[in-house]
Motif scaffolding. Sequence first.
Motif, PDB file in Angstrom:
ATOM      1  N   SER A 262     -36.880  24.453  28.063  1.00 21.39           N
ATOM      2  CA  SER A 262     -36.183  25.503  28.821  1.00 21.39           C
ATOM      3  C   SER A 262     -35.908  25.032  30.242  1.00 21.39           C
ATOM      4  O   SER A 262     -36.806  24.577  30.933  1.00 21.39           O
ATOM      5  N   LEU A 263     -34.672  25.168  30.651  1.00 18.15           N
ATOM      6  CA  LEU A 263     -34.276  24.784  31.995  1.00 18.15           C
ATOM      7  C   LEU A 263     -34.124  25.977  32.913  1.00 18.15           C
ATOM      8  O   LEU A 263     -34.293  25.871  34.129  1.00 18.15           O
ATOM      9  N   ALA A 264     -33.785  27.103  32.334  1.00 20.82           N
ATOM     10  CA  ALA A 264     -33.607  28.322  33.115  1.00 20.82           C
ATOM     11  C   ALA A 264     -33.782  29.515  32.197  1.00 20.82           C
ATOM     12  O   ALA A 264     -33.592  29.413  30.984  1.00 20.82           O
ATOM     13  N   MET A 265     -34.142  30.632  32.801  1.00 23.74           N
ATOM     14  CA  MET A 265     -34.274  31.865  32.039  1.00 23.74           C
ATOM     15  C   MET A 265     -33.651  32.991  32.828  1.00 23.74           C
ATOM     16  O   MET A 265     -33.491  32.899  34.052  1.00 23.74           O
ATOM     17  N   ALA A 266     -33.317  34.052  32.113  1.00 24.93           N
ATOM     18  CA  ALA A 266     -32.601  35.139  32.773  1.00 24.93           C
ATOM     19  C   ALA A 266     -32.892  36.467  32.098  1.00 24.93           C
ATOM     20  O   ALA A 266     -33.389  36.517  30.968  1.00 24.93           O
ATOM     21  N   TRP A 267     -32.558  37.512  32.813  1.00 24.17           N
ATOM     22  CA  TRP A 267     -32.573  38.872  32.272  1.00 24.17           C
ATOM     23  C   TRP A 267     -31.144  39.395  32.268  1.00 24.17           C
ATOM     24  O   TRP A 267     -30.410  39.260  33.256  1.00 24.17           O
ATOM     25  N   PHE A 268     -30.791  39.996  31.150  1.00 23.33           N
ATOM     26  CA  PHE A 268     -29.542  40.730  31.020  1.00 23.33           C
ATOM     27  C   PHE A 268     -29.894  42.138  30.566  1.00 23.33           C
ATOM     28  O   PHE A 268     -30.998  42.392  30.096  1.00 23.33           O
ATOM     29  N   ARG A 269     -28.946  43.039  30.700  1.00 20.70           N
ATOM     30  CA  ARG A 269     -29.176  44.394  30.211  1.00 20.70           C
ATOM     31  C   ARG A 269     -27.899  44.954  29.616  1.00 20.70           C
ATOM     32  O   ARG A 269     -26.789  44.542  29.976  1.00 20.70           O
ATOM     33  N   GLN A 270     -28.090  45.905  28.709  1.00 23.76           N
ATOM     34  CA  GLN A 270     -26.949  46.529  28.055  1.00 23.76           C
ATOM     35  C   GLN A 270     -27.197  48.017  27.923  1.00 23.76           C
ATOM     36  O   GLN A 270     -28.137  48.432  27.238  1.00 23.76           O
ATOM     37  N   ALA A 271     -26.363  48.784  28.577  1.00 21.05           N
ATOM     38  CA  ALA A 271     -26.423  50.237  28.493  1.00 21.05           C
ATOM     39  C   ALA A 271     -25.533  50.689  27.339  1.00 21.05           C
ATOM     40  O   ALA A 271     -24.602  49.971  26.949  1.00 21.05           O
ATOM     41  N   PRO A 272     -25.781  51.873  26.794  1.00 23.30           N
ATOM     42  CA  PRO A 272     -24.965  52.368  25.675  1.00 23.30           C
ATOM     43  C   PRO A 272     -23.477  52.370  26.020  1.00 23.30           C
ATOM     44  O   PRO A 272     -23.073  52.870  27.072  1.00 23.30           O
ATOM     45  N   GLY A 273     -22.686  51.778  25.141  1.00 23.49           N
ATOM     46  CA  GLY A 273     -21.244  51.773  25.321  1.00 23.49           C
ATOM     47  C   GLY A 273     -20.735  50.788  26.350  1.00 23.49           C
ATOM     48  O   GLY A 273     -19.536  50.778  26.661  1.00 23.49           O
TER      49      GLY A 273
END
Length: 126
Positions: free
Chosen positions: A31-42
């Motif tokens: 692993s070189l990098a890590m991240a957080w993403f998010r997804q709201a409904p729609g």
Amino acid sequence: QVQLVESGGGLVEAGNFLRLSCAASGRTFSSLAMAWFRQAPGKEREFVAAIKWSGGNTYYAESVKGRSTISRENAKNTMYLQMNSLKREDTAVYYCAARSSRGVYLPFARWVYDYWGQGTQVTVSS
């Protein structure tokens, strides 16, 4: 292969804080990098924050900058996201992502990440 497992989500009142964790297993040394993403409904999945494993450079979306901190604990192969002053608009499923590919790194781009977790729900109530 790298396996990612998120934890720490839940129901929290607006104004409070939450700390999400992402535990990595498998070929974690790649692993070189890590991240957080998010997804709201729609809505589309959007970038939240990222961290380079070597050097610790961090990147934040404008929507969370100043009230969130991304960090890592190398010995535990774990990444964290501390979010303070939570707002209703922070409600979403939060996904952890890891990158093992080399080349140009765009931390906010979904396509640069090779592995994804299953997500953890964060719900902020007013």
